[in-house]
Motif scaffolding. Sequence first.
Motif, PDB file in Angstrom:
ATOM      1  N   VAL A 119     -24.066  89.077  47.129  1.00 31.19           N
ATOM      2  CA  VAL A 119     -23.735  90.299  46.897  1.00 31.19           C
ATOM      3  C   VAL A 119     -22.301  90.617  46.942  1.00 31.19           C
ATOM      4  O   VAL A 119     -21.833  90.637  48.079  1.00 31.19           O
ATOM      5  CB  VAL A 119     -24.561  91.476  47.826  1.00 31.19           C
ATOM      6  N   ALA A 141     -27.532  96.384  50.275  1.00 27.17           N
ATOM      7  CA  ALA A 141     -27.163  95.232  49.968  1.00 27.17           C
ATOM      8  C   ALA A 141     -28.041  94.047  51.073  1.00 27.17           C
ATOM      9  O   ALA A 141     -28.136  92.835  50.731  1.00 27.17           O
ATOM     10  CB  ALA A 141     -25.637  94.955  50.516  1.00 27.17           C
ATOM     11  N   ARG A 142     -28.228  94.650  52.375  1.00 27.35           N
ATOM     12  CA  ARG A 142     -28.998  93.907  53.024  1.00 27.35           C
ATOM     13  C   ARG A 142     -30.404  93.574  52.730  1.00 27.35           C
ATOM     14  O   ARG A 142     -30.907  92.519  52.744  1.00 27.35           O
ATOM     15  CB  ARG A 142     -28.852  94.490  54.763  1.00 27.35           C
ATOM     16  N   LEU A 145     -30.430  90.619  49.866  1.00 30.99           N
ATOM     17  CA  LEU A 145     -29.966  89.310  50.252  1.00 30.99           C
ATOM     18  C   LEU A 145     -31.077  88.581  50.785  1.00 30.99           C
ATOM     19  O   LEU A 145     -31.975  89.150  51.676  1.00 30.99           O
ATOM     20  CB  LEU A 145     -28.628  89.572  51.279  1.00 30.99           C
ATOM     21  N   LEU A 151     -22.526  88.671  52.092  1.00 33.26           N
ATOM     22  CA  LEU A 151     -21.926  89.946  51.309  1.00 33.26           C
ATOM     23  C   LEU A 151     -20.487  89.912  51.494  1.00 33.26           C
ATOM     24  O   LEU A 151     -19.949  89.543  52.645  1.00 33.26           O
ATOM     25  CB  LEU A 151     -22.465  91.108  52.292  1.00 33.26           C
ATOM     26  N   ALA A 153     -17.655  92.581  50.904  1.00 32.56           N
ATOM     27  CA  ALA A 153     -17.558  94.245  50.878  1.00 32.56           C
ATOM     28  C   ALA A 153     -15.960  94.565  51.063  1.00 32.56           C
ATOM     29  O   ALA A 153     -15.611  94.515  52.100  1.00 32.56           O
ATOM     30  CB  ALA A 153     -18.538  95.009  51.883  1.00 32.56           C
ATOM     31  N   ARG A 275     -23.356  88.187  56.589  1.00 32.98           N
ATOM     32  CA  ARG A 275     -24.421  87.682  56.055  1.00 32.98           C
ATOM     33  C   ARG A 275     -25.769  88.323  56.447  1.00 32.98           C
ATOM     34  O   ARG A 275     -25.690  88.829  57.784  1.00 32.98           O
ATOM     35  CB  ARG A 275     -24.209  85.982  56.152  1.00 32.98           C
TER      36      ARG A 275
END
Length: 278
Positions: A119, A141-142, A145, A151, A153, A275
Amino acid sequence: MSQQPEPQFDPAIAEYYHQAPEEHRLDQGPSLLELLRTRELIERYAGRSPATVLDVGGAAGVYALWLADAGYTLHLIDAVPRLVAEAQQRSAAQARPLASCRVGDARALDFPDQSAGIVLLLGPLYHLTEAADRARALREARRVLKPGGRLFAAVISRWASALDGLSRDLLQDPRFAAIVERDLREGQHRNPTERMDYFTTAYFHRPEELAAEVRAAGLVLDGLYGLEGPGWLLSDVAERLADPRRRADLLQVLRQLESEPSMLGVSAHLLAVARAPA
């Protein structure tokens, strides 16, 4: 997946992106460093394609189209219809187009749980000025995934406008000086002027705030990086990057400083790499 309603956010942000040429921002000046360094860190951590990538806040697709060309399956989501339309047009002209491109909200992604290997959240966090909204975006996002998924960000540094004011000699404008004062005090960036180069409604992070927000979402923080270091304050970034020796020197220093805690805030942008727990 259905087209989502247009997200609700500060009208000043919507108006800014309706007018500002965001689709060309990373093509010039100091923003070239943001592009180069973001790509470099994505390549360092992303792993090999194929993988499904959600580019949340992907604007006109600068990163999405680059990754699609490298063999990833890309879904672009952005809150600004004009930029989504631009991304769709660019995608249609590519040999490897985007898998999807739609208007959407980082706080409510229209994707299943554990459906993405990567993401990208390279813009939404600094336009979500309330901590609760940023937390929602990071939790989303979490959620999407896969275990072990990455991730990336990005946020704007708390000190970006102060340093920009010095670099571009803007502090003689009392309106800009007032913007800087609030940025430094609260992190809340507002632009009541007609100057588009003074940016728009945003929240500017301290490095430790970004780290804490990422961890609070249940993600494992792998690294916190200053993207541009002090390089973005140089007046001749494009010229340095065009010269092989000077380009190598500049990028070497940025890599050497990228995770030094005492230097993080000098960057205009910070990047958290995290992650989902395996």
